[in-house]
Design an enzyme around this catalytic site. Sequence first.
Site, PDB file in Angstrom:
ATOM      1  N   SER A 142       0.841  -1.210   0.000  1.00 32.63           N
ATOM      2  CA  SER A 142       0.000   0.000   0.000  1.00 32.63           C
ATOM      3  C   SER A 142       0.870   1.252   0.000  1.00 32.63           C
ATOM      4  O   SER A 142       1.943   1.281   0.612  1.00 32.63           O
ATOM      5  CB  SER A 142      -0.871  -0.009   1.254  1.00 32.63           C
ATOM      6  OG  SER A 142      -1.425   1.266   1.476  1.00 32.63           O
ATOM      7  N   TYR A 155      -1.934  -1.527  10.265  1.00 34.37           N
ATOM      8  CA  TYR A 155      -2.071  -1.748   8.818  1.00 34.37           C
ATOM      9  C   TYR A 155      -0.804  -1.308   8.069  1.00 34.37           C
ATOM     10  O   TYR A 155      -0.264  -2.048   7.244  1.00 34.37           O
ATOM     11  CB  TYR A 155      -3.287  -0.972   8.299  1.00 34.37           C
ATOM     12  CG  TYR A 155      -3.477  -1.070   6.803  1.00 34.37           C
ATOM     13  CD1 TYR A 155      -4.037  -2.198   6.237  1.00 34.37           C
ATOM     14  CD2 TYR A 155      -3.077  -0.033   5.951  1.00 34.37           C
ATOM     15  CE1 TYR A 155      -4.210  -2.307   4.859  1.00 34.37           C
ATOM     16  CE2 TYR A 155      -3.242  -0.122   4.580  1.00 34.37           C
ATOM     17  CZ  TYR A 155      -3.817  -1.258   4.039  1.00 34.37           C
ATOM     18  OH  TYR A 155      -3.974  -1.361   2.686  1.00 34.37           O
TER      19      TYR A 155
HETATM   20  P1  NAD Z   1     -11.488  -5.799  -0.072  1.00 35.67           P
HETATM   21  O1  NAD Z   1     -11.821  -5.845   1.374  1.00 35.67           O
HETATM   22  O2  NAD Z   1     -12.582  -5.590  -1.045  1.00 35.67           O
HETATM   23  O3  NAD Z   1     -10.702  -7.116  -0.520  1.00 35.67           O
HETATM   24  C1  NAD Z   1      -9.983  -7.893   0.352  1.00 35.67           C
HETATM   25  C2  NAD Z   1     -10.370  -9.333   0.115  1.00 35.67           C
HETATM   26  O4  NAD Z   1      -9.579 -10.127   1.011  1.00 35.67           O
HETATM   27  C3  NAD Z   1     -11.856  -9.606   0.425  1.00 35.67           C
HETATM   28  O5  NAD Z   1     -12.446 -10.353  -0.622  1.00 35.67           O
HETATM   29  C4  NAD Z   1     -11.786 -10.395   1.718  1.00 35.67           C
HETATM   30  O6  NAD Z   1     -12.844 -11.334   1.901  1.00 35.67           O
HETATM   31  C5  NAD Z   1     -10.440 -11.098   1.573  1.00 35.67           C
HETATM   32  N1  NAD Z   1      -9.917 -11.552   2.861  1.00 35.67           N
HETATM   33  C6  NAD Z   1      -9.877 -10.885   4.032  1.00 35.67           C
HETATM   34  N2  NAD Z   1      -9.371 -11.656   4.987  1.00 35.67           N
HETATM   35  C7  NAD Z   1      -9.068 -12.843   4.413  1.00 35.67           C
HETATM   36  C8  NAD Z   1      -8.537 -14.059   4.883  1.00 35.67           C
HETATM   37  N3  NAD Z   1      -8.194 -14.233   6.166  1.00 35.67           N
HETATM   38  N4  NAD Z   1      -8.353 -15.077   4.016  1.00 35.67           N
HETATM   39  C9  NAD Z   1      -8.713 -14.940   2.705  1.00 35.67           C
HETATM   40  N5  NAD Z   1      -9.254 -13.824   2.208  1.00 35.67           N
HETATM   41  C10 NAD Z   1      -9.428 -12.782   3.050  1.00 35.67           C
HETATM   42  O7  NAD Z   1     -10.377  -4.664  -0.234  1.00 35.67           O
HETATM   43  P2  NAD Z   1      -9.650  -4.065  -1.538  1.00 35.67           P
HETATM   44  O8  NAD Z   1      -9.900  -2.616  -1.544  1.00 35.67           O
HETATM   45  O9  NAD Z   1      -9.978  -4.843  -2.751  1.00 35.67           O
HETATM   46  O10 NAD Z   1      -8.117  -4.304  -1.132  1.00 35.67           O
HETATM   47  C11 NAD Z   1      -7.421  -5.446  -1.584  1.00 35.67           C
HETATM   48  C12 NAD Z   1      -5.969  -5.371  -1.155  1.00 35.67           C
HETATM   49  O11 NAD Z   1      -5.390  -4.159  -1.627  1.00 35.67           O
HETATM   50  C13 NAD Z   1      -5.747  -5.389   0.364  1.00 35.67           C
HETATM   51  O12 NAD Z   1      -4.570  -6.114   0.650  1.00 35.67           O
HETATM   52  C14 NAD Z   1      -5.557  -3.928   0.690  1.00 35.67           C
HETATM   53  O13 NAD Z   1      -4.789  -3.733   1.854  1.00 35.67           O
HETATM   54  C15 NAD Z   1      -4.816  -3.448  -0.553  1.00 35.67           C
HETATM   55  N6  NAD Z   1      -4.940  -2.019  -0.794  1.00 35.67           N
HETATM   56  C16 NAD Z   1      -6.165  -1.476  -1.028  1.00 35.67           C
HETATM   57  C17 NAD Z   1      -6.255  -0.117  -1.243  1.00 35.67           C
HETATM   58  C18 NAD Z   1      -7.584   0.557  -1.506  1.00 35.67           C
HETATM   59  O14 NAD Z   1      -7.638   1.784  -1.355  1.00 35.67           O
HETATM   60  N7  NAD Z   1      -8.619  -0.162  -1.899  1.00 35.67           N
HETATM   61  C19 NAD Z   1      -5.096   0.692  -1.228  1.00 35.67           C
HETATM   62  C20 NAD Z   1      -3.870   0.087  -0.975  1.00 35.67           C
HETATM   63  C21 NAD Z   1      -3.807  -1.276  -0.770  1.00 35.67           C
END
Ligand code: NAD
Length: 251
Positions: A142, A155
Amino acid sequence: MKLKGRVAIITGGARGLGKAFALRLAEEGARIAVADILDASAVKDEIVSKGGEALAIYTDVSEVESVGSMVRVVSEQFGRVDILVNDAGIFATLGRKPFYEIHADEWDRVLRINLKGMFLCSKAVYPYMKMQGKGKIINITSSTFFDGVPGFAHYVSSKGGIIALTRVMAREVGDDNICVNAVAPGLTTTEVVKGSPMYPAEHLNISSAKRCFKRNEVPEDLTGAVLFLASDDSDFITGQTLLVDGGASFH
Ligand code: NAD
């Protein structure tokens, strides 16, 4: 069809960024295993309806047995494992608070899912990639690591740990011809962000204003970077972190 014949595991692929990665890699010919604690059958069905091949496998990335059995199923069903996109993580549901107010149990939970989960999944696919003589591991970190965003010490630490893990793993598996890289998204308007009271429109506007490209980041802004790192086009790139945030931060 840059990934024809390849097999890709996408953790956290039931929705959000992981779903966008699953669909994009499938478009390029990869057979996809979506590994999530949520039901990922809709993503699987979407890929199959477009002529691709996919599996939806219940997986808790923080549990060693769950990860081991998921990788075994992928290998049995698809015969190989070429690409792992470590996307699963928790963030939008974490309340914003200073480090001295974060409960130790919450700290452990975030580190267990976000960091240990990537370690366990990478460890589980390694024997297959080693045997095949090639592999691609892509870890989703991130931009918050680069900014030291306050209110998310657990985080941001987990995401910094992912960059460290990426570098160590890259050195340890270079001789096996396995590339390990990270992609760092900026704040991206996935479902969880759009639905979260922590990210009202003003917050998204402030993020956009910091970018060279002054607009919201969307999942499709990231799929090209992940495809590049999954494909042969990046075979001499490893241990790197590609910051995809519209030019908000530089490193
Ligand atoms: P999201 O919550 O929609 O997706 C995360 C997915 O991980 C979900 O489908 C959830 O069910 C799954 N998950 C959670 N815990 C789990 C576990 N123990 N085992 C298996 N699956 C699990 O969020 P997103 O926005 O799509 O983010 C996805 C990734 O990108 C994350 O790692 C997040 O930290 C990173 N990220 C997101 C952003 C943003 O702004 N959206 C920015 C930087 C990084």
